[in-house]
Design an enzyme around this catalytic site. Structure first.
Site, mmCIF file in Angstrom:
data_model
loop_
_atom_site.group_PDB
_atom_site.id
_atom_site.type_symbol
_atom_site.label_atom_id
_atom_site.label_comp_id
_atom_site.label_asym_id
_atom_site.label_seq_id
_atom_site.Cartn_x
_atom_site.Cartn_y
_atom_site.Cartn_z
ATOM 1 N N VAL A 87 0.850 -1.188 0.000
ATOM 2 C CA VAL A 87 0.000 0.000 0.000
ATOM 3 C C VAL A 87 0.886 1.239 0.000
ATOM 4 O O VAL A 87 1.764 1.391 0.853
ATOM 5 C CB VAL A 87 -0.935 0.004 1.223
ATOM 6 N N GLU A 182 19.282 -11.424 22.182
ATOM 7 C CA GLU A 182 19.034 -12.781 21.695
ATOM 8 C C GLU A 182 19.987 -13.141 20.551
ATOM 9 O O GLU A 182 20.533 -14.253 20.502
ATOM 10 C CB GLU A 182 17.569 -12.900 21.257
ATOM 11 N N ALA A 331 4.154 -7.904 20.404
ATOM 12 C CA ALA A 331 3.084 -8.648 19.738
ATOM 13 C C ALA A 331 1.740 -8.471 20.434
ATOM 14 O O ALA A 331 0.708 -8.318 19.778
ATOM 15 C CB ALA A 331 3.454 -10.128 19.659
#
Length: 476
Positions: A87, A182, A331
């Site tokens: 978009v 991480e 999230a």
């Protein structure tokens, strides 16, 4: 030719969702049984479980296990269709979304719009850094980085120059947030365990992994106690944690770092990764140019209590694109925002609820987790009804991280494959996903530049009364 805006003459209400991440996918799934037609437009064909990208980059799991095809995930949802395309324009006045795929421009009209386009890596105005230090936001990033990490070992094996070998075996991770921690931990473990004994001219355990951050702490959102424990664990793995160090320049062979006292130094490193910041989708600026919408410094949209933009109660912004106090860019924020927007649409359809009757969005903080290495993680979970938070680190927190991430993986087969790969990666030295190609390493930068130039051309053509690429009307 442009398509007409959505009108009341249509058989069903048209809901358009931009983005197939957590916000977009969960919003679409929430509307499964609604009397609406849903169109989900995304620039990728998959739903990406972004928190586990670093495991793709370090060869623990395959990309397909964290990126199932969106079309397949939603195939049983008969009121929903999926369109591939990026978009590039939202016409608020005429309620039309414009997206492009190659030379084709598609126009999709809407009655309700949920924008969950996510965020990109931010280089704080130094976009040329991306060529030398890829981010960790897409599958392309992860595969490229995996190629760069393993390619550095391969190049070092071919060299007999100690200085060149040292540069090739120095890995710099910029940003000491969850992704950086991480990734640094896994590069160190890969070097020390997986690749040990696999080369003849070099010793992979000599690799130097550096974690850099301008802030004075590791994992700042987790607080000083857990951040310090994470730092100590990284250092036991052999990671060189350098805090209060700001990157001022990057090139192919290394980077320049500015210390707190103003002095600068040079680090020679061919393999670098950027995880220091995020920038919301450029669609936020598209909204701001057409309405009274305000953006924060990261380009996120300052939405109202019902996650809509000023003057447009049918346009919702969720996930990493929304700026809401107390809602982190994780999230859970995207999932809850997507569900809230879908529920607001359902309430209007089924109960006749008006925008001024909507309850404000309320975020439920389920806590934060980050892994440091195998068998080690940090966890922070709010205690309901109190201002306190339960904190844990080590093996128990690591098991909690594994369990939580399995829950949010899409598909039973993906969960099963991930468990199997985790078992071998964490209980042996083996990692099954170590194949790389030259295309994965070098093609992304060129493609990104071409895509950017093409989007600029298409946007100009769309503004010039439709002169330009082929158009497809999909007004429903």
């Amino acid at each position: 030719m442009t398509s007409s805006p959505a009108t009341s003459l249509r058989r069903r209400r048209q809901v358009v969702i931009i983005g197939s991440g957590f916000g977009g996918l969960f919003a679409a799934q929430r509307l499964k049984k609604a009397d609406v037609d849903v169109t989900l437009i995304a620039k990728t064909t998959h739903h990406l479980f972004q928190p586990m990208l670093y495991q793709v980059a370090t060869g623990i799991i395959a990309e397909g296990e964290i990126a199932p095809a969106t079309r397949v995930v939603l195939r049983k949802q008969k009121n929903t269709r999926v369109l591939l395309g990026e978009v590039f324009d939202i016409d608020l006045e005429n309620q039309v979304v414009r997206s492009q795929l190659l030379e084709r421009v598609t126009e999709t009209a809407y009655d309700d719009l949920i924008i969950a386009a996510g965020a990109d890596q931010s280089y704080f105005g130094n976009d040329h850094f991306a060529e030398y230090a890829p981010g960790m936001k897409t599958i392309d990033h992860a595969l490229e980085l995996r190629g760069r990490i393993l390619g550095a070992f391969e190049q070092a094996e071919l060299s007999n120059d100690p200085a060149e070998q040292k540069k090739l075996l120095t890995f710099v991770v910029i940003g000491a947030g969850p992704t950086g921690v991480e990734l640094a931990g896994q590069i160190a473990e890969m070097s020390d365990k997986t690749l040990r004994g696999a080369f003849r001219n070099i010793d992979p355990t000599d690799a130097n992994v550096i974690l850099l951050d301008a802030s004075p702490a590791v994992l700042p959102p987790f607080g000083p106690k857990l951040g310090e424990k994470a730092r100590r664990r990284l250092e036991r793995l052999g990671v060189d944690v350098q805090l209060g160090a700001m990157v001022t320049d990057l090139d192919y062979d290394g980077l320049t770092v500015k210390e707190k006292d103003g002095t600068t130094r040079r680090i020679e490193s061919q393999c670098k990764v950027w995880s220091a910041g995020v920038q919301a989708s450029s669609l936020g600026k598209v909204l701001a140019d057409q309405s009274d919408t305000e953006l924060d410094r990261a380009g996120r949209v300052k939405v109202g209590p019902d996650l809509t933009i000023p003057g447009h109660p049918n346009v919702y912004v969720v996930g990493d694109m929304m700026a809401v106090d107390g809602v982190p860019g994780v999230a859970q924020g995207a999932i809850q925002g997507g569900r809230y927007a879908a529920d607001a649409i359902l309430a209007e359809i089924r109960k006749g609820q008006t925008p001024d009757q909507r309850k404000p969005f309320s975020y439920f903080d389920k806590g934060s987790m980050a892994t440091v290495s195998r068998f080690s993680a940090v966890m922070q979970v709010p205690i309901p009804g109190t201002k306190w938070k339960f904190e844990s680190e080590g093996y128990i927190a690591w098991l909690g991280w594994l369990a939580l991430h399995l829950v949010y993986l899409v598909g039973f087969r993906n969960r099963l494959n991930t468990i199997i790969n985790w078992f071998f990666a964490f209980n042996t030295r083996g990692r099954t996903q170590l194949a790389v190609t030259e295309q994965q390493v070098y093609a992304r930068t060129a493609l990104t530049e071409l895509s950017y130039l093409e989007r600029l051309r298409l946007a100009e053509a769309a503004r010039a009364d439709g002169d330009g690429p082929e158009r497809t009307d999909t007004a429903g």
